[in-house]
Design a protein around this motif. Sequence first.
Motif, PDB file in Angstrom:
ATOM      1  N   PHE A 135       0.940  -1.140   0.076  1.00 56.04           N
ATOM      2  CA  PHE A 135       0.149  -0.046  -0.090  1.00 56.04           C
ATOM      3  C   PHE A 135       0.873   1.167   0.056  1.00 56.04           C
ATOM      4  CE2 PHE A 135      -2.751  -2.972   1.280  1.00 56.04           C
ATOM      5  CZ  PHE A 135      -4.228  -2.785   0.819  1.00 56.04           C
ATOM      6  N   PRO A 136       0.404   2.511  -0.798  1.00 57.18           N
ATOM      7  CA  PRO A 136      -0.798   2.409  -1.328  1.00 57.18           C
ATOM      8  C   PRO A 136      -0.617   1.611  -2.743  1.00 57.18           C
ATOM      9  CG  PRO A 136       0.381   4.123  -1.620  1.00 57.18           C
ATOM     10  CD  PRO A 136       1.129   3.659  -0.604  1.00 57.18           C
ATOM     11  N   LEU A 137      -1.755   0.782  -3.177  1.00 54.82           N
ATOM     12  CA  LEU A 137      -1.887   0.215  -4.637  1.00 54.82           C
ATOM     13  C   LEU A 137      -2.030   1.305  -5.417  1.00 54.82           C
ATOM     14  CD1 LEU A 137      -4.216  -2.546  -3.314  1.00 54.82           C
ATOM     15  CD2 LEU A 137      -1.799  -2.642  -3.408  1.00 54.82           C
ATOM     16  N   ARG A 138      -0.936   1.260  -6.393  1.00 54.54           N
ATOM     17  CA  ARG A 138      -1.045   2.402  -7.471  1.00 54.54           C
ATOM     18  C   ARG A 138      -1.097   1.732  -8.917  1.00 54.54           C
ATOM     19  NH1 ARG A 138       0.311   7.091  -5.144  1.00 54.54           N
ATOM     20  NH2 ARG A 138       1.367   6.996  -3.175  1.00 54.54           N
ATOM     21  N   ASN A 139      -0.928   0.529  -8.992  1.00 52.31           N
ATOM     22  CA  ASN A 139      -0.860  -0.270 -10.421  1.00 52.31           C
ATOM     23  C   ASN A 139      -1.438  -1.520 -10.379  1.00 52.31           C
ATOM     24  OD1 ASN A 139       1.225  -1.838  -9.714  1.00 52.31           O
ATOM     25  ND2 ASN A 139       2.548  -0.230  -9.959  1.00 52.31           N
ATOM     26  N   ILE A 140      -1.822  -2.008 -11.282  1.00 57.64           N
ATOM     27  CA  ILE A 140      -2.422  -3.568 -11.471  1.00 57.64           C
ATOM     28  C   ILE A 140      -1.489  -4.411 -10.725  1.00 57.64           C
ATOM     29  CG2 ILE A 140      -3.254  -5.378 -13.156  1.00 57.64           C
ATOM     30  CD1 ILE A 140      -5.365  -2.912 -12.826  1.00 57.64           C
ATOM     31  N   GLU A 141      -0.183  -4.240 -11.089  1.00 60.91           N
ATOM     32  CA  GLU A 141       0.790  -5.074 -10.663  1.00 60.91           C
ATOM     33  C   GLU A 141       0.764  -5.249  -9.156  1.00 60.91           C
ATOM     34  OE1 GLU A 141       5.552  -6.133 -10.429  1.00 60.91           O
ATOM     35  OE2 GLU A 141       4.708  -4.571 -11.459  1.00 60.91           O
ATOM     36  N   SER A 142       0.647  -4.269  -8.413  1.00 63.87           N
ATOM     37  CA  SER A 142       0.306  -4.273  -6.811  1.00 63.87           C
ATOM     38  C   SER A 142      -0.920  -4.956  -6.464  1.00 63.87           C
ATOM     39  CB  SER A 142       0.490  -2.819  -6.078  1.00 63.87           C
ATOM     40  OG  SER A 142      -0.290  -2.216  -6.827  1.00 63.87           O
ATOM     41  N   VAL A 143      -1.989  -4.737  -7.389  1.00 59.76           N
ATOM     42  CA  VAL A 143      -3.111  -5.439  -6.619  1.00 59.76           C
ATOM     43  C   VAL A 143      -3.111  -6.894  -7.160  1.00 59.76           C
ATOM     44  CG1 VAL A 143      -5.795  -5.567  -7.394  1.00 59.76           C
ATOM     45  CG2 VAL A 143      -4.454  -3.483  -7.524  1.00 59.76           C
ATOM     46  N   VAL A 144      -2.413  -7.307  -8.264  1.00 59.14           N
ATOM     47  CA  VAL A 144      -2.247  -8.855  -8.192  1.00 59.14           C
ATOM     48  C   VAL A 144      -1.441  -9.595  -7.386  1.00 59.14           C
ATOM     49  CG1 VAL A 144      -1.376 -10.376  -9.943  1.00 59.14           C
ATOM     50  CG2 VAL A 144      -2.905  -8.513 -10.887  1.00 59.14           C
ATOM     51  N   LYS A 145      -0.223  -8.519  -6.844  1.00 62.55           N
ATOM     52  CA  LYS A 145       0.363  -9.314  -5.733  1.00 62.55           C
ATOM     53  C   LYS A 145      -0.210  -9.425  -4.542  1.00 62.55           C
ATOM     54  CE  LYS A 145       4.815  -7.307  -7.271  1.00 62.55           C
ATOM     55  NZ  LYS A 145       6.157  -6.428  -6.908  1.00 62.55           N
ATOM     56  N   LEU A 146      -1.178  -8.381  -3.955  1.00 58.76           N
ATOM     57  CA  LEU A 146      -1.846  -8.463  -2.922  1.00 58.76           C
ATOM     58  C   LEU A 146      -3.078  -9.785  -2.871  1.00 58.76           C
ATOM     59  CD1 LEU A 146      -2.831  -7.091  -0.223  1.00 58.76           C
ATOM     60  CD2 LEU A 146      -4.687  -5.968  -1.460  1.00 58.76           C
ATOM     61  N   PHE A 147      -3.722 -10.144  -4.179  1.00 60.22           N
ATOM     62  CA  PHE A 147      -4.518 -10.883  -4.287  1.00 60.22           C
ATOM     63  C   PHE A 147      -3.812 -12.418  -4.158  1.00 60.22           C
ATOM     64  CE2 PHE A 147      -8.841  -9.879  -5.673  1.00 60.22           C
ATOM     65  CZ  PHE A 147      -8.944  -8.651  -5.522  1.00 60.22           C
ATOM     66  N   LYS A 148      -2.561 -12.478  -4.872  1.00 54.32           N
ATOM     67  CA  LYS A 148      -1.674 -13.575  -4.844  1.00 54.32           C
ATOM     68  C   LYS A 148      -1.471 -13.881  -3.266  1.00 54.32           C
ATOM     69  CE  LYS A 148       2.264 -15.776  -6.696  1.00 54.32           C
ATOM     70  NZ  LYS A 148       3.330 -15.693  -7.888  1.00 54.32           N
ATOM     71  N   ILE A 149      -1.189 -12.838  -2.588  1.00 58.58           N
ATOM     72  CA  ILE A 149      -0.705 -13.239  -1.296  1.00 58.58           C
ATOM     73  C   ILE A 149      -2.005 -13.646  -0.435  1.00 58.58           C
ATOM     74  CG2 ILE A 149      -0.133 -11.889   1.053  1.00 58.58           C
ATOM     75  CD1 ILE A 149       1.758 -10.158  -0.618  1.00 58.58           C
ATOM     76  N   HIS A 150      -3.016 -12.997  -0.685  1.00 58.27           N
ATOM     77  CA  HIS A 150      -4.408 -13.545   0.046  1.00 58.27           C
ATOM     78  C   HIS A 150      -4.696 -14.907  -0.259  1.00 58.27           C
ATOM     79  CE1 HIS A 150      -6.408 -10.391   2.410  1.00 58.27           C
ATOM     80  NE2 HIS A 150      -5.553  -9.472   1.922  1.00 58.27           N
ATOM     81  N   ILE A 151      -4.221 -15.095  -1.681  1.00 53.79           N
ATOM     82  CA  ILE A 151      -4.743 -16.638  -2.001  1.00 53.79           C
ATOM     83  C   ILE A 151      -3.875 -17.695  -1.424  1.00 53.79           C
ATOM     84  CG2 ILE A 151      -5.111 -18.140  -3.916  1.00 53.79           C
ATOM     85  CD1 ILE A 151      -6.388 -15.649  -5.537  1.00 53.79           C
TER      86      ILE A 151
END
Length: 182
Positions: A5-21
């Motif tokens: 955070f802060p999430l600023r691009n698609i790559e950071s969102v994908v990384k966060l989702f990957k961590i959660h999964i």
Amino acid sequence: ELSLFPLRNIESVVKLFKIHIEKNSEPNLAILSIILGYIENTLTCSRAAETSDAVAHLTQKIPAVEYTFVEALYQRFLSIIKAHVDVASFGSPKFATRELVKRVSDVVWCTLCSSYYKDRAHLQSIYSYMTGAKLDSSGTTLAVVAACQALGYNDVHLALSEDHTWVVCGAHQQISVEVTWH
């Protein structure tokens, strides 16, 4: 996770989702839905984001998603659910029951704004629920599943057909519960 955070691009969102999964047997649906709902709402409701150039959409940065903002909406979601659902009154079952899921559904339905067009676009996220008290039928089902998850019931899942959503729960997802109409 917080370091993204802060999430600023698609790559950071994908990384966060990957961590959660990868880290959790069940990803936190409410948190992830708040993030995606915020991004979707900002990009689709902003006149500045409109363009006919498909390539521009692919290279466009997302609006910054701050952790404090996501956490505040998540805590609001939790407070609504936990204030109105007493798991002990259901005997604190190990797995969710039809009655417990129906109670959660009732809470979600009773906290929605009563006058809006439910077939409007972009009403399927916890973000739209927390910022406008509006959900479509898929969003209602998602909110019920996320709320059950927040109460500690990871056996509750979203079931889908091509045009409908509902909840399944129980040790082997053997219980089906309709939550999209009230």
